[in-house]
Design a protein around this motif. Structure first.
Motif, mmCIF file in Angstrom:
data_model
loop_
_atom_site.group_PDB
_atom_site.id
_atom_site.type_symbol
_atom_site.label_atom_id
_atom_site.label_comp_id
_atom_site.label_asym_id
_atom_site.label_seq_id
_atom_site.Cartn_x
_atom_site.Cartn_y
_atom_site.Cartn_z
ATOM 1 N N SER A 131 119.721 42.748 49.775
ATOM 2 C CA SER A 131 120.221 43.030 48.420
ATOM 3 C C SER A 131 120.936 41.828 47.805
ATOM 4 C CB SER A 131 121.177 44.225 48.463
ATOM 5 O OG SER A 131 122.228 43.978 49.383
ATOM 6 N N ASN A 132 120.934 40.690 48.516
ATOM 7 C CA ASN A 132 121.551 39.461 47.999
ATOM 8 C C ASN A 132 123.023 39.656 47.629
ATOM 9 O OD1 ASN A 132 119.178 37.874 48.209
ATOM 10 N ND2 ASN A 132 118.391 38.844 46.342
ATOM 11 N N ARG A 133 123.752 40.357 48.497
ATOM 12 C CA ARG A 133 125.192 40.517 48.275
ATOM 13 C C ARG A 133 125.922 39.307 48.859
ATOM 14 N NH1 ARG A 133 126.522 46.275 50.727
ATOM 15 N NH2 ARG A 133 124.853 45.632 52.164
ATOM 16 N N ILE A 134 126.726 38.666 48.046
ATOM 17 C CA ILE A 134 127.408 37.434 48.457
ATOM 18 C C ILE A 134 128.378 37.714 49.604
ATOM 19 C CG2 ILE A 134 128.969 35.609 47.705
ATOM 20 C CD1 ILE A 134 127.771 35.837 44.925
ATOM 21 N N GLN A 135 129.083 38.867 49.579
ATOM 22 C CA GLN A 135 130.110 39.143 50.581
ATOM 23 C C GLN A 135 129.540 39.324 51.988
ATOM 24 O OE1 GLN A 135 129.190 41.045 48.035
ATOM 25 N NE2 GLN A 135 129.759 43.209 48.274
ATOM 26 N N ILE A 136 128.211 39.524 52.070
ATOM 27 C CA ILE A 136 127.608 39.694 53.394
ATOM 28 C C ILE A 136 127.372 38.345 54.082
ATOM 29 C CG2 ILE A 136 125.510 40.475 54.590
ATOM 30 C CD1 ILE A 136 125.305 42.737 52.721
ATOM 31 N N LEU A 137 127.269 37.282 53.313
ATOM 32 C CA LEU A 137 126.867 35.988 53.867
ATOM 33 C C LEU A 137 127.745 35.507 55.024
ATOM 34 C CD1 LEU A 137 125.849 34.096 50.592
ATOM 35 C CD2 LEU A 137 124.375 35.213 52.281
ATOM 36 N N PRO A 138 129.101 35.619 54.947
ATOM 37 C CA PRO A 138 129.910 35.139 56.083
ATOM 38 C C PRO A 138 129.606 35.879 57.393
ATOM 39 C CG PRO A 138 131.270 35.378 54.125
ATOM 40 C CD PRO A 138 129.953 36.001 53.807
ATOM 41 N N ILE A 139 129.485 37.226 57.358
ATOM 42 C CA ILE A 139 129.229 37.919 58.619
ATOM 43 C C ILE A 139 127.786 37.700 59.066
ATOM 44 C CG2 ILE A 139 130.986 39.652 58.126
ATOM 45 C CD1 ILE A 139 128.712 41.653 57.693
ATOM 46 N N LYS A 140 126.882 37.462 58.139
ATOM 47 C CA LYS A 140 125.504 37.133 58.515
ATOM 48 C C LYS A 140 125.485 35.803 59.272
ATOM 49 C CE LYS A 140 120.932 36.140 56.593
ATOM 50 N NZ LYS A 140 120.224 36.892 57.648
ATOM 51 N N GLU A 141 126.230 34.825 58.762
ATOM 52 C CA GLU A 141 126.303 33.522 59.432
ATOM 53 C C GLU A 141 126.952 33.655 60.805
ATOM 54 O OE1 GLU A 141 128.206 29.052 58.673
ATOM 55 O OE2 GLU A 141 128.374 30.626 57.148
ATOM 56 N N LEU A 142 128.031 34.452 60.892
ATOM 57 C CA LEU A 142 128.699 34.676 62.179
ATOM 58 C C LEU A 142 127.749 35.348 63.167
ATOM 59 C CD1 LEU A 142 131.342 34.662 63.849
ATOM 60 C CD2 LEU A 142 131.889 36.884 62.815
ATOM 61 N N THR A 143 126.955 36.288 62.686
ATOM 62 C CA THR A 143 125.985 36.982 63.544
ATOM 63 C C THR A 143 124.947 36.012 64.076
ATOM 64 O OG1 THR A 143 126.273 39.002 62.228
ATOM 65 C CG2 THR A 143 124.329 38.876 63.647
ATOM 66 N N GLU A 144 124.453 35.133 63.241
ATOM 67 C CA GLU A 144 123.432 34.176 63.666
ATOM 68 C C GLU A 144 124.002 33.170 64.663
ATOM 69 O OE1 GLU A 144 122.147 32.548 59.971
ATOM 70 O OE2 GLU A 144 120.813 34.238 59.480
ATOM 71 N N GLN A 145 125.262 32.774 64.487
ATOM 72 C CA GLN A 145 125.889 31.832 65.412
ATOM 73 C C GLN A 145 126.019 32.416 66.820
ATOM 74 O OE1 GLN A 145 129.614 30.918 63.510
ATOM 75 N NE2 GLN A 145 128.691 29.488 62.041
ATOM 76 N N ASN A 146 126.128 33.739 66.906
ATOM 77 C CA ASN A 146 126.287 34.404 68.207
ATOM 78 C C ASN A 146 125.034 35.211 68.583
ATOM 79 O OD1 ASN A 146 129.425 34.203 68.997
ATOM 80 N ND2 ASN A 146 129.221 34.356 66.773
ATOM 81 N N GLY A 147 123.898 34.807 68.029
ATOM 82 C CA GLY A 147 122.666 35.544 68.277
ATOM 83 C C GLY A 147 122.227 35.535 69.731
ATOM 84 N N SER A 148 122.620 34.524 70.503
ATOM 85 C CA SER A 148 122.198 34.455 71.910
ATOM 86 C C SER A 148 122.812 35.574 72.750
ATOM 87 C CB SER A 148 122.589 33.095 72.505
ATOM 88 O OG SER A 148 124.003 32.913 72.442
ATOM 89 N N GLN A 149 123.854 36.235 72.239
ATOM 90 C CA GLN A 149 124.525 37.290 73.006
ATOM 91 C C GLN A 149 123.929 38.674 72.754
ATOM 92 O OE1 GLN A 149 128.714 37.060 72.163
ATOM 93 N NE2 GLN A 149 128.798 34.844 72.495
ATOM 94 N N THR A 150 122.900 38.755 71.923
ATOM 95 C CA THR A 150 122.344 40.055 71.574
ATOM 96 C C THR A 150 121.730 40.757 72.776
ATOM 97 O OG1 THR A 150 120.799 41.219 70.122
ATOM 98 C CG2 THR A 150 120.129 39.040 70.923
ATOM 99 N N PHE A 151 121.797 42.086 72.765
ATOM 100 C CA PHE A 151 121.156 42.888 73.807
ATOM 101 C C PHE A 151 119.692 43.160 73.497
ATOM 102 C CE2 PHE A 151 125.667 44.369 74.149
ATOM 103 C CZ PHE A 151 125.902 43.883 75.423
ATOM 104 N N LEU A 152 119.269 42.858 72.276
ATOM 105 C CA LEU A 152 117.909 43.174 71.850
ATOM 106 C C LEU A 152 116.994 41.983 72.093
ATOM 107 C CD1 LEU A 152 118.694 44.949 68.452
ATOM 108 C CD2 LEU A 152 118.547 45.952 70.725
ATOM 109 N N ARG A 153 115.869 42.256 72.717
ATOM 110 C CA ARG A 153 114.871 41.225 72.964
ATOM 111 C C ARG A 153 113.496 41.785 72.619
ATOM 112 N NH1 ARG A 153 118.855 38.719 73.308
ATOM 113 N NH2 ARG A 153 119.593 37.320 74.970
ATOM 114 N N LYS A 154 112.659 40.942 72.082
ATOM 115 C CA LYS A 154 111.304 41.358 71.750
ATOM 116 C C LYS A 154 110.577 41.801 73.019
ATOM 117 C CE LYS A 154 107.138 39.930 69.243
ATOM 118 N NZ LYS A 154 106.526 38.919 68.360
ATOM 119 N N GLY A 155 109.909 42.957 72.923
ATOM 120 C CA GLY A 155 109.163 43.485 74.068
ATOM 121 C C GLY A 155 109.958 44.456 74.921
#
Length: 846
Positions: free
Chosen positions: A181-205
């Motif tokens: 939805s292109n909400r500006i306020q989401i961008l900081p937590i989106k960036e934080l999520t991507e920086q810590n993406g290696s810790q995710t429990f979800l994996r393809k397959g």
């Protein structure tokens, strides 16, 4: 245990096949001992308090159709499906006297409840990723029992649920916090999520499940709350899953026949192996405060708080530094001590982790009995949080006294004991707050006597007097380690000292007198990786053996191992005297798999030994040695019941006395096997070293003193529940175990030519001891556990047993009478083959 081993051919000594036989027997025992009530057969259970002339629920069977599931996965799935049974379809089986089971108050059978259970199971399948799963009631049997007696007539109903799971949906694409939805306020937590993406429990397959998605959402919320997002919670995000194959919706597909064919082929493949797309999004129309980062402004601490105080009406003395205010009434604590132990920091982002660490650290100081931290938003600053920390202190001084007695009866039945009674008195004094900095001192004074009862060894047999002192300060010198050490947890500087006088030779009618003194100085801390370190740069120990009785002198003269073990002397470690490392691990992919590693190193004389020529005490009595040991434990918890578990342990250690080629390690630094936490078929200190000659049974008060310079040991234990005596309060548990190992000496001048006690790789098979057994544990949940383990020596490497069948001792049918006979031969057989161990807590504590 013995009765199950009788069928083994005792003439067959192949090690591999014998090992398989042992574990097969253990498996049979585990099946018979554990309470498996999933499938009730006709006539197996008594039924009480049922409604007459009405069909009642007797048993339910769930048949899962899926040949691709592993045993563990199938067990977990069936356990989850069982929880979906409607309350009016549940059968409660109660166990009495360990072996007998019965059903009480079974519900009246109704097909409506059976159909509702099937619907519940189908919904559950979807949460586990089986979107095409179907549950049907395959068969319902209704049968009558005791037809000839109307008063005892039972109309039993048995329902079989057929669960066809279909293929599990697997994760295809993953999108965490997409900004559709292109909400500006989401961008900081989106960036934080991507920086810590290696810790995710979800994996393809990976197989899809709601539990997996829930864990990932919890991880994200924890990540955000540890980075300033105070108002972020689970209600702010949701999971969006989609099974649509988007390529089929491409409008240009009709213009490209080749591409159309490829897409249709891929669609057919996806039917066999379905895929699902996972999107974790923020909910629309959230308040802006949800996406606002908060920082810590002011912290106010009340270290002398009295419950119920109105802080606005109490006169306080304030100490303010770096926006941390410590408010006193009596000045019981220094402000610097309070600030040092706060993990919260002003002018930093809010962190839920730091908040919890602050509470944990303050609790570990053992100075305050109640700690309450209250964050509060600041009205005049929309991005700030203030904290009030209320702490109710313990009383500074604590006095304790304890009287204990021990009584050993004359030998009878299966047990071997003495005829001694002991009395002891222990008094203690604790100071919790020396120098107003939470420095704690514990003093313990203990005295005891041991008396012999007629007709054997009557009168005073032994006396004991000991004193111990420990001082612990909740800090470590950061200049000695690293500046980052200020962020370590559970930091302590400690100094422990003790002295003990034991006289076991009253009136020259016993063994010996022994004086020991020790002192250790060091540090303990927990690093960010949750590894616990204990470093002791100074360790002093002194042991003096004197006033030996003639009988003990004769034992020393006739037993070279005993003579070399009971060496007295002085231990002085400086620099790296002792280093201990402990860390626990949890398998991220298999949450029910736990492991722990412990490493230990110590030395004596490395530095002090260089002063031998200058100090006479060092030259005559200082031990110079290095010693190291390691222990690894692995635990597998049943994913279905959470009660059954396998515990594996391996331990190895060795000590080498390098300044004296005529002696072994000092006896108080050697390794000992046997007892409730080691080789449980042998009493403590009765095994080894190596394949040395066994101690002959001499009577009721037999003294064991076997130990060695090194140890190898492996243990396997299967634990299960037997009976819930008082649910969640008192539970009887059981165990099946096998222990393998021994202790040895290193070669030196005293044992040249005696290869039976020296470790040699070529003799490892000969020297290994093997035991099997079973145990019962009475668990007072949350308090303590009492256990009794009965071990049988399946392979005894001691001579003369090792001379026959390499020490393997397979029970014979006529051995059963030796269990209960009072004859001398039977008692000797029990002494040579069986040991009963009593312990507090589980062996190999986690």
């Amino acid at each position: 245990m013995i009765s199950f081993l009788l069928s083994i051919d005792h003439h067959f000594m192949s090690f591999t096949r014998l090992t398989i036989t042992i574990f097969t027997c253990l498996a049979v025992l585990s099946v018979l001992s554990s309470c498996n009530s999933k499938l009730l057969t006709r006539g197996k259970y008594k039924v009480k308090k049922y409604q007459k002339n009405k069909p009642f629920v007797y048993f339910n069977q769930i048949n899962v159709v899926n040949n691709k599931l592993s045993k563990d996965s199938l067990s977990v799935l069936k356990s989850g499906l069982e929880t979906q049974l409607d309350d009016s379809m549940r059968v409660i089986v109660r166990q009495r006297w360990l072996l007998f089971k019965r059903i009480e108050n079974p519900p009246v059978f109704d097909t409506a409840y059976a159909n509702q259970s099937a619907r519940n199971m189908q919904i559950y399948l979807k949460t586990m990723g089986y979107y095409n799963g179907k549950v049907t009631i395959d068969t319902t049997y209704i049968d009558s029992v005791h037809k000839e007696d109307p008063d005892r007539l039972q109309i039993r109903a048995a329902t079989i649920f057929r669960v066809n799971t279909g293929p599990v949906f697997r994760i295809d694409s993953i999108a965490l916090i997409p900004n559709d939805s292109n909400r500006i306020q989401i961008l900081p937590i989106k960036e934080l999520t991507e920086q810590n993406g290696s810790q995710t429990f979800l994996r393809k397959g990976m197989p899809f499940s709601e539990e997996l998605i829930s864990r990932e959402m919890n991880r994200l919320i924890e990540l955000y709350r540890n980075n300033g997002y105070y108002n972020m919670n689970r209600d702010a995000i949701y999971a969006d899953v989609d099974t649509t194959f988007l390529a089929l919706l491409d409008p240009s597909l009709a213009l490209d026949p080749i591409r159309q064919f490829e897409v249709f082929q891929e669609a057919q493949e996806r039917r066999k192996n379905p895929l699902i797309n996972v999107y974790i999004r923020t909910k629309p129309k959230l308040k802006d405060s949800i996406f606002r980062q908060f920082y810590n402004r002011n912290i106010v601490v009340y270290p002398e708080y009295k419950g119920g105080d109105n802080i606005d009406s109490v006169q306080y003395i304030d100490s303010v530094r770096n926006n941390i205010t410590v408010r006193f009434q009596e000045g019981k604590f220094k402000p610097a001590f309070i600030r040092r132990n706060l993990r919260l920091r002003t002018d930093s982002l809010f962190s839920s982790l730091k908040l919890n660490q602050t509470a944990d650290e303050l609790n570990k100081l053992n100075v305050w009995q109640v700690i309450r931290i209250q964050p509060k938003l600041v009205p005049e600053d929309s991005n700030a949080i203030d904290y009030d920390v209320f702490m109710i202190p313990y009383k500074r001084f604590t006095f304790s006294a304890n009287v204990e007695s021990v009584f050993n009866q004359v030998q009878s039945g299966l047990t071997t004991a003495g005829n001694l009674v002991g009395f002891g008195v222990t008094v203690g004094l604790q100071d919790r707050n020396i120098a107003k900095q939470g420095i704690q001192m514990n003093n313990t004074l203990r005295g005891g006597i041991e008396l012999g009862l007629p007709p054997i060894n009557s009168g005073l047999q032994a006396t004991e007097l000991s004193f111990s002192n420990s001082i612990s300060s909740p800090r470590i010198p950061s200049w000695l380690f690293t500046r980052k050490s200020r962020r370590w947890l559970n930091r302590k500087t400690f100094l422990t000292s003790s002295i003990s006088f034991i006289d076991r030779n009253i009136n020259q009618n016993g063994l010996f007198a022994l004086t020991t003194a020790s002192s250790t100085f060091g540090w303990q801390f927990q690093t960010p990786g949750n590894a616990i370190w204990r470093i002791s740069p100074v360790n002093v120990e002194y042991v003096k053996l004197y006033d030996l009785s003639q009988s003990f002198k004769d034992q020393l003269a006739n037993n070279v191992f005993l003579r070399n073990s009971f060496n007295q002397g002085f231990v002085l470690g400086l620099g790296a005297a002792s280093i201990n490392y402990t860390k626990r691990f949890q398998n991220k992919k298999r949450q029910n798999h736990l492991s722990a590693l412990r490493l230990n190193f110590e030395e004596s004389g490395a530095l002090a030994g260089r002063l031998k020529n200058a100090i006479n005490l060092f030259d005559e009595e200082l031990f110079e040695y290095v010693k190291g040991d390691a222990e690894f434990k692995y635990q597998i918890i049943s994913p279905a019941t959470k009660q059954e578990r396998w515990v594996f342990r391996a331990a190895a250690g060795g000590g080498f006395l390098y300044d004296n080629d005529t002696s072994s390690m000092p006896f108080f630094k050697q390794y000992a096997g046997g007892g409730p936490n080691s080789m449980r078929a042998w009493p403590l200190r009765s095994i080894g070293p190596g394949a040395s000659i066994a101690d002959v049974r001499t009577g009721r008060n037999q003294f064991f003193s076997r130990s060695g310079d090194m140890i190898l040991e492996a243990n396997v234990e299967y634990r299960y529940n037997i009976l819930s005596i008082w649910p969640n309060t008192l539970i009887l548990r059981g165990a099946l175990f096998t222990d393998i190992g021994n202790v040895w000496n290193f070669r030196n001048q005293s044992n040249i030519g005696n290869d039976t006690v020296v470790f040699q790789l070529k003799n490892l098979y000969r020297d290994l001891s093997v035991s099997v057994g079973t145990g019962f544990r009475l668990d007072f949940v949350g308090l303590f556990l009492i256990r009794v383990d009965v071990g049988y020596r399946l392979k005894n490497p001691a001579y003369p047993f090792a001379a026959t069948n390499a020490g393997w001792r397979i029970p014979q049918l006529n051995d059963i009478e030796n269990l209960f006979s009072r004859s001398t031969e039977a008692r000797t057989w029990r002494y040579e083959n069986i040991n009963i161990s009593l312990g507090i807590g589980y062996p190999f504590q986690w």
